[in-house]
Design an enzyme around this catalytic site. Structure first.
Site, PDB file in Angstrom:
ATOM      1  N   ARG A  68       0.828  -1.211   0.000  1.00 34.88           N
ATOM      2  CA  ARG A  68       0.000   0.000   0.000  1.00 34.88           C
ATOM      3  C   ARG A  68       0.867   1.269   0.000  1.00 34.88           C
ATOM      4  O   ARG A  68       0.589   2.235  -0.700  1.00 34.88           O
ATOM      5  CB  ARG A  68      -0.915  -0.014   1.229  1.00 34.88           C
ATOM      6  CG  ARG A  68      -2.018   1.028   1.186  1.00 34.88           C
ATOM      7  CD  ARG A  68      -2.865   0.992   2.441  1.00 34.88           C
ATOM      8  NE  ARG A  68      -3.478  -0.288   2.714  1.00 34.88           N
ATOM      9  CZ  ARG A  68      -4.563  -0.765   2.098  1.00 34.88           C
ATOM     10  NH1 ARG A  68      -5.161  -0.048   1.180  1.00 34.88           N
ATOM     11  NH2 ARG A  68      -5.056  -1.936   2.415  1.00 34.88           N
ATOM     12  N   MET A  93     -12.203   2.859  -4.336  1.00 39.93           N
ATOM     13  CA  MET A  93     -12.342   1.735  -3.403  1.00 39.93           C
ATOM     14  C   MET A  93     -10.979   1.241  -2.920  1.00 39.93           C
ATOM     15  O   MET A  93     -10.633   0.067  -3.052  1.00 39.93           O
ATOM     16  CB  MET A  93     -13.154   0.613  -4.051  1.00 39.93           C
ATOM     17  CG  MET A  93     -14.540   1.053  -4.508  1.00 39.93           C
ATOM     18  SD  MET A  93     -15.486   1.974  -3.264  1.00 39.93           S
ATOM     19  CE  MET A  93     -16.375   0.629  -2.518  1.00 39.93           C
ATOM     20  N   ARG A  94     -10.204   2.162  -2.373  1.00 45.24           N
ATOM     21  CA  ARG A  94      -8.916   1.821  -1.791  1.00 45.24           C
ATOM     22  C   ARG A  94      -8.819   2.481  -0.424  1.00 45.24           C
ATOM     23  O   ARG A  94      -9.233   3.636  -0.260  1.00 45.24           O
ATOM     24  CB  ARG A  94      -7.765   2.377  -2.644  1.00 45.24           C
ATOM     25  CG  ARG A  94      -7.641   1.765  -3.998  1.00 45.24           C
ATOM     26  CD  ARG A  94      -6.935   0.446  -3.987  1.00 45.24           C
ATOM     27  NE  ARG A  94      -5.640   0.489  -3.323  1.00 45.24           N
ATOM     28  CZ  ARG A  94      -4.943  -0.584  -2.985  1.00 45.24           C
ATOM     29  NH1 ARG A  94      -5.422  -1.788  -3.228  1.00 45.24           N
ATOM     30  NH2 ARG A  94      -3.771  -0.482  -2.381  1.00 45.24           N
ATOM     31  N   ILE A  95      -8.259   1.756   0.531  1.00 42.10           N
ATOM     32  CA  ILE A  95      -7.994   2.368   1.831  1.00 42.10           C
ATOM     33  C   ILE A  95      -6.676   3.129   1.714  1.00 42.10           C
ATOM     34  O   ILE A  95      -5.698   2.604   1.182  1.00 42.10           O
ATOM     35  CB  ILE A  95      -7.935   1.287   2.932  1.00 42.10           C
ATOM     36  CG1 ILE A  95      -9.335   0.672   3.087  1.00 42.10           C
ATOM     37  CG2 ILE A  95      -7.450   1.874   4.247  1.00 42.10           C
ATOM     38  CD1 ILE A  95      -9.395  -0.525   3.994  1.00 42.10           C
ATOM     39  N   LEU A  96      -6.673   4.377   2.175  1.00 47.10           N
ATOM     40  CA  LEU A  96      -5.492   5.225   2.003  1.00 47.10           C
ATOM     41  C   LEU A  96      -4.546   5.067   3.190  1.00 47.10           C
ATOM     42  O   LEU A  96      -4.982   4.975   4.337  1.00 47.10           O
ATOM     43  CB  LEU A  96      -5.925   6.686   1.882  1.00 47.10           C
ATOM     44  CG  LEU A  96      -6.886   6.972   0.727  1.00 47.10           C
ATOM     45  CD1 LEU A  96      -7.447   8.378   0.834  1.00 47.10           C
ATOM     46  CD2 LEU A  96      -6.183   6.775  -0.613  1.00 47.10           C
ATOM     47  N   ASN A 110     -14.575  12.551   0.951  1.00 46.86           N
ATOM     48  CA  ASN A 110     -15.112  11.253   0.536  1.00 46.86           C
ATOM     49  C   ASN A 110     -16.631  11.314   0.634  1.00 46.86           C
ATOM     50  O   ASN A 110     -17.183  12.112   1.408  1.00 46.86           O
ATOM     51  CB  ASN A 110     -14.582  10.149   1.460  1.00 46.86           C
ATOM     52  CG  ASN A 110     -15.048   8.764   1.030  1.00 46.86           C
ATOM     53  OD1 ASN A 110     -15.058   8.445  -0.159  1.00 46.86           O
ATOM     54  ND2 ASN A 110     -15.456   7.948   1.986  1.00 46.86           N
ATOM     55  N   HIS A 112     -19.698   8.615   1.453  1.00 50.48           N
ATOM     56  CA  HIS A 112     -19.949   7.257   1.917  1.00 50.48           C
ATOM     57  C   HIS A 112     -21.458   7.024   1.918  1.00 50.48           C
ATOM     58  O   HIS A 112     -22.215   7.838   2.469  1.00 50.48           O
ATOM     59  CB  HIS A 112     -19.382   7.059   3.323  1.00 50.48           C
ATOM     60  CG  HIS A 112     -19.633   5.674   3.830  1.00 50.48           C
ATOM     61  ND1 HIS A 112     -18.935   4.582   3.353  1.00 50.48           N
ATOM     62  CD2 HIS A 112     -20.525   5.188   4.727  1.00 50.48           C
ATOM     63  CE1 HIS A 112     -19.387   3.489   3.945  1.00 50.48           C
ATOM     64  NE2 HIS A 112     -20.352   3.823   4.788  1.00 50.48           N
ATOM     65  N   THR A 144      -9.864  11.335   7.194  1.00 48.71           N
ATOM     66  CA  THR A 144      -8.775  11.248   8.167  1.00 48.71           C
ATOM     67  C   THR A 144      -8.255   9.812   8.123  1.00 48.71           C
ATOM     68  O   THR A 144      -8.745   8.999   7.332  1.00 48.71           O
ATOM     69  CB  THR A 144      -9.269  11.607   9.582  1.00 48.71           C
ATOM     70  OG1 THR A 144     -10.357  10.746   9.909  1.00 48.71           O
ATOM     71  CG2 THR A 144      -9.726  13.062   9.670  1.00 48.71           C
TER      72      THR A 144
HETATM   73  C1  GAR Z   1     -21.002   5.717  -4.533  1.00 42.68           C
HETATM   74  O1  GAR Z   1     -22.311   5.338  -4.213  1.00 42.68           O
HETATM   75  C2  GAR Z   1     -20.218   5.971  -3.268  1.00 42.68           C
HETATM   76  O2  GAR Z   1     -21.007   6.392  -2.199  1.00 42.68           O
HETATM   77  C3  GAR Z   1     -19.627   4.628  -2.992  1.00 42.68           C
HETATM   78  O3  GAR Z   1     -19.289   4.120  -4.241  1.00 42.68           O
HETATM   79  C4  GAR Z   1     -20.254   4.568  -5.191  1.00 42.68           C
HETATM   80  C5  GAR Z   1     -19.526   4.979  -6.445  1.00 42.68           C
HETATM   81  O4  GAR Z   1     -20.421   5.208  -7.484  1.00 42.68           O
HETATM   82  N1  GAR Z   1     -18.486   4.756  -2.154  1.00 42.68           N
HETATM   83  C6  GAR Z   1     -18.175   3.898  -1.190  1.00 42.68           C
HETATM   84  O5  GAR Z   1     -18.815   2.902  -0.960  1.00 42.68           O
HETATM   85  C7  GAR Z   1     -16.940   4.262  -0.398  1.00 42.68           C
HETATM   86  N2  GAR Z   1     -16.882   3.518   0.807  1.00 42.68           N
HETATM   87  P1  GAR Z   1     -19.982   5.999  -8.789  1.00 42.68           P
HETATM   88  O6  GAR Z   1     -18.685   5.353  -9.314  1.00 42.68           O
HETATM   89  O7  GAR Z   1     -21.101   5.770  -9.745  1.00 42.68           O
HETATM   90  O8  GAR Z   1     -19.791   7.430  -8.434  1.00 42.68           O
END
Ligand code: GAR
Length: 216
Positions: A68, A93-96, A110, A112, A144
């Protein structure tokens, strides 16, 4: 008027939130300069959206790096070429790593798909249905080191409808995201919202709670 805030958007997939930013900037509703779109996934459809909109793209695959830390260091080097003021994680979709978060301290947002602090992590829509919750939604927050736990800025919520599936709920929550994410990022870009001392501040006052907007 000052220069618009230079914003890099980080994606891993479809990029519907990215599209909402592109549309809001195009229509003049959002005063940000979208300087780059970065993906860790070369097949992310969001890269095509960015190219169509004339935004610079960059892609680095995490599988090409041993850990990472080294991946994050490569992403930092790539992003810094664009000198962003703000990073917007939009389905990234990566943990920083702590190093990454420190490098851009207070400058990463972000979204969520849950009403944080409820349901950090994955599979939020099904978990809300399983729990029989009355409300669900999405939260824009500063990033954070702790996953999905940074100070919140704005939440959009919808009432859970009787009998709806996780997919139907996800679709409604995503429509909310497309409204609240550009708005919250615009607040940060304009200085209305700031990150300081580990908290978010809205109009100069410490935000103990996020702003909450209810959608139909
Ligand atoms: C979004 O719904 C966002 O909230 C989620 O991924 C989706 C991306 O959609 N993020 C997470 O789950 C982060 N933990 P998109 O590629 O169509 O914008």
């Amino acid at each position: 008027m000052g220069k618009p805030c230079k914003t890099a958007i980080l994606i891993s997939g479809s990029g519907t939130n990215l599209q909402a930013f592109i549309d809001a900037v195009d229509s003049g509703d959002l005063d940000l300069e979208l300087c780059a779109v970065f993906s860790n996934n070369p097949d992310a459809f969001g890269l095509e959206r960015a190219e169509k909109a004339g935004i610079a793209t960059a892609c680095i695959q995490h599988a090409d790096y041993p850990d990472r830390e080294s991946f994050d260091q490569a992403v930092i080097a790539e992003l810094d070429r664009f000198e962003p003021d703000l990073l917007v994680l939009a389905g990234f979709m990566r943990i920083l790593s702590p190093r990454f978060v420190t490098h851009y301290a207070g400058r990463i947002l972000n979204i969520h798909p849950a009403l944080l602090p409820l349901y950090p992590g994955l599979n939020t829509h099904q978990r809300v249905l399983d729990a029989g919750d009355e409300w669900h939604g999405s939260t824009v927050h500063f990033v954070t080191e702790k996953l999905d736990a940074g100070p919140c800025i704005l939440q959009g919520r919808v009432a859970v409808l009787p009998g709806e599936s996780a997919q139907e709920l996800e679709k409604r929550v995503q429509a909310v995201e497309h409204r609240i994410y550009p708005q919250a990022a615009g607040w940060v870009g304009s200085g209305k919202v700031k990150f300081s001392k580990g908290e978010s501040w809205i109009d100069g006052a410490k935000a103990e709670m996020p702003r909450v907007v209810t959608f139909k």
